[in-house]
Scaffold this active site. Structure first.
Site, mmCIF file in Angstrom:
data_model
loop_
_atom_site.group_PDB
_atom_site.id
_atom_site.type_symbol
_atom_site.label_atom_id
_atom_site.label_comp_id
_atom_site.label_asym_id
_atom_site.label_seq_id
_atom_site.Cartn_x
_atom_site.Cartn_y
_atom_site.Cartn_z
ATOM 1 N N ASP A 173 0.765 -1.131 -0.019
ATOM 2 C CA ASP A 173 0.069 -0.041 -0.087
ATOM 3 C C ASP A 173 0.766 1.276 -0.018
ATOM 4 O O ASP A 173 1.508 1.503 0.988
ATOM 5 C CB ASP A 173 -1.006 0.030 1.182
ATOM 6 C CG ASP A 173 -1.895 1.010 1.197
ATOM 7 O OD1 ASP A 173 -1.648 1.985 0.528
ATOM 8 O OD2 ASP A 173 -3.005 0.828 1.475
ATOM 9 N N ARG A 234 -12.988 -4.510 -4.385
ATOM 10 C CA ARG A 234 -13.926 -4.165 -5.603
ATOM 11 C C ARG A 234 -13.636 -5.104 -6.639
ATOM 12 O O ARG A 234 -12.695 -5.570 -7.088
ATOM 13 C CB ARG A 234 -13.610 -2.589 -5.946
ATOM 14 C CG ARG A 234 -14.258 -1.569 -4.978
ATOM 15 C CD ARG A 234 -15.638 -1.576 -5.239
ATOM 16 N NE ARG A 234 -16.323 -0.685 -4.378
ATOM 17 C CZ ARG A 234 -16.988 -0.726 -3.181
ATOM 18 N NH1 ARG A 234 -16.893 -1.984 -2.689
ATOM 19 N NH2 ARG A 234 -17.617 0.244 -2.653
ATOM 20 N N ASP A 258 -16.114 -12.249 -2.606
ATOM 21 C CA ASP A 258 -17.495 -11.383 -2.214
ATOM 22 C C ASP A 258 -17.751 -10.388 -3.171
ATOM 23 O O ASP A 258 -18.929 -9.878 -3.192
ATOM 24 C CB ASP A 258 -17.302 -10.773 -0.834
ATOM 25 C CG ASP A 258 -18.536 -10.340 -0.407
ATOM 26 O OD1 ASP A 258 -19.520 -11.058 -0.526
ATOM 27 O OD2 ASP A 258 -18.721 -8.995 -0.016
ATOM 28 N N GLU A 263 -21.627 -7.501 -11.747
ATOM 29 C CA GLU A 263 -22.646 -7.701 -10.402
ATOM 30 C C GLU A 263 -23.853 -7.583 -11.016
ATOM 31 O O GLU A 263 -24.120 -6.117 -11.407
ATOM 32 C CB GLU A 263 -22.274 -7.200 -9.089
ATOM 33 C CG GLU A 263 -20.866 -7.826 -8.484
ATOM 34 C CD GLU A 263 -20.651 -6.974 -7.310
ATOM 35 O OE1 GLU A 263 -21.247 -6.169 -6.839
ATOM 36 O OE2 GLU A 263 -19.140 -7.210 -6.743
ATOM 37 N N HIS A 281 -21.699 -10.026 -2.400
ATOM 38 C CA HIS A 281 -21.340 -8.880 -1.971
ATOM 39 C C HIS A 281 -21.851 -8.635 -0.770
ATOM 40 O O HIS A 281 -22.645 -7.718 -0.444
ATOM 41 C CB HIS A 281 -21.774 -7.854 -3.065
ATOM 42 C CG HIS A 281 -20.962 -6.473 -2.894
ATOM 43 N ND1 HIS A 281 -20.580 -5.611 -4.296
ATOM 44 C CD2 HIS A 281 -20.424 -5.712 -2.022
ATOM 45 C CE1 HIS A 281 -19.816 -4.668 -3.603
ATOM 46 N NE2 HIS A 281 -19.652 -4.672 -2.422
#
Length: 321
Positions: A173, A234, A258, A263, A281
């Site tokens: 990150d 995402r 997930d 979607e 999700h």
């Protein structure tokens, strides 16, 4: 009396918002599927509350001149044109610590279920078999390295939960320094090193130009052939056809997802694979998390109405946007 327009979505609860906002604010519920829907209903609104599937482009800010705040009912703000909002003096907020416990629990659950092949065993037993070999090969999680893409609040909570499994944890990150990661027993590494050294990878990143399709064939080639990929960030961060290719060619072992590139799930080869666990999700969900979400949004709206900085303020100059 200011009007708050909220999307007709199960996550956004009008009664909770009315309770927080009080009698001096009007709350209107509307079906906001398109930009035209938003403009038609929120033309005179002071606040707009949308779910993660509803985009708020520049046209909304141009048309809704009384708008003071757009609240995203979730963590990510992709789909909201933040520079356009800033140009029109509109504050954008999210709920940065929303569903911290839920998403971290879901991420660990997907990892554990994938490592232990629970979906395979479940189908096997329900199909009349009783064979431990149906899930083989399975490898021990303890002592392995788990890598996080992004190290925000949700990843931090996931790291805390993994501590009990005695895993080594690394994270990539660019916006979090190594000292902050070290506080959680996590080592900061470049992304390529994470892909090459982690036994499993958990995606927690927001969707940005940097992260879209970050997991392509090249990324999967660098990962361990026994790796599990978990995505609670995402969907479009993972290029779906590349993931299918990676699974078919044993570049990685399994995936727990997930979120998906498109979607809801329609006609995807992922649905037929024993090495993939899919959830709709839903990592965000608990009754407690939804109560927290709506209370947080309500207080942020009141803060903006009172000319105060809201807790979930999105800085349009933030490096990660």
């Amino acid at each position: 009396m200011p009007t708050v327009v909220i999307n007709d979505d199960p996550m956004i609860r009008a009664e909770t918002l009315r309770h927080v906002l009080g009698d001096d604010v009007t709350v209107e519920v509307a079906d906001l599927q398109t930009t035209d829907d938003i403009i038609a209903v929120a033309a005179d609104a002071a606040a707009l509350v949308v779910d993660v599937q509803t985009d708020v482009p520049a046209a909304v800010f141009e048309a809704c001149e009384d708008l003071e705040i757009v609240a995203r009912a979730g963590v990510g703000v992709d789909g909201v044109d933040i520079p356009a909002a800033a140009d029109h003096g509109v504050t954008v907020v999210n709920v940065p610590d929303y569903c911290r416990e839920e998403v971290s629990t879901h991420a660990v659950s997907l990892l554990l279920a994938s490592v232990r092949r629970l979906n395979v065993y479940d189908r096997s037993v329900k199909g009349g078999r009783w064979e431990w070999e149906d899930g083989a090969p399975i490898h021990r999680l303890t002592g392995e390295t788990v890598g996080f893409l992004s190290f925000g609040q949700l990843a931090k909570a996931t790291a805390e939960k993994l501590a009990g499994f005695n895993c080594d944890v690394v994270a990539a990150d660019p916006y979090v320094d190594s000292e902050a990661m070290a506080d959680y027993g996590v080592e900061k590494v470049p992304l390529d090193e994470l892909l090459e050294t982690a036994d499993h990878v958990s995606v927690h990143a927001p969707l940005t130009d940097e992260t879209r399709h970050l997991f392509d064939r090249d990324a999967f080639r660098k990962m361990s052939e026994s790796a599990v990929l978990v995505n609670v960030g995402r969907g479009p961060i993972v290029k779906e056809d590349a993931l299918v290719w990676a699974l078919e060619n044993d570049e990685i072992a399994a995936a727990g997802l997930d979120v998906l590139e498109d979607e809801p799930l329609t006609d995807s080869p992922l649905a037929d694979r024993d090495d993939v666990i899919l959830t709709p999700h839903t990592a965000f969900y608990s009754e407690e998390s939804l109560a927290d979400l709506n209370e947080h949004i309500g207080h942020d709206i009141l803060a903006v109405f009172d000319d105060e900085e809201p807790a979930g303020y999105i800085d349009p100059e933030a490096d990660w946007l």
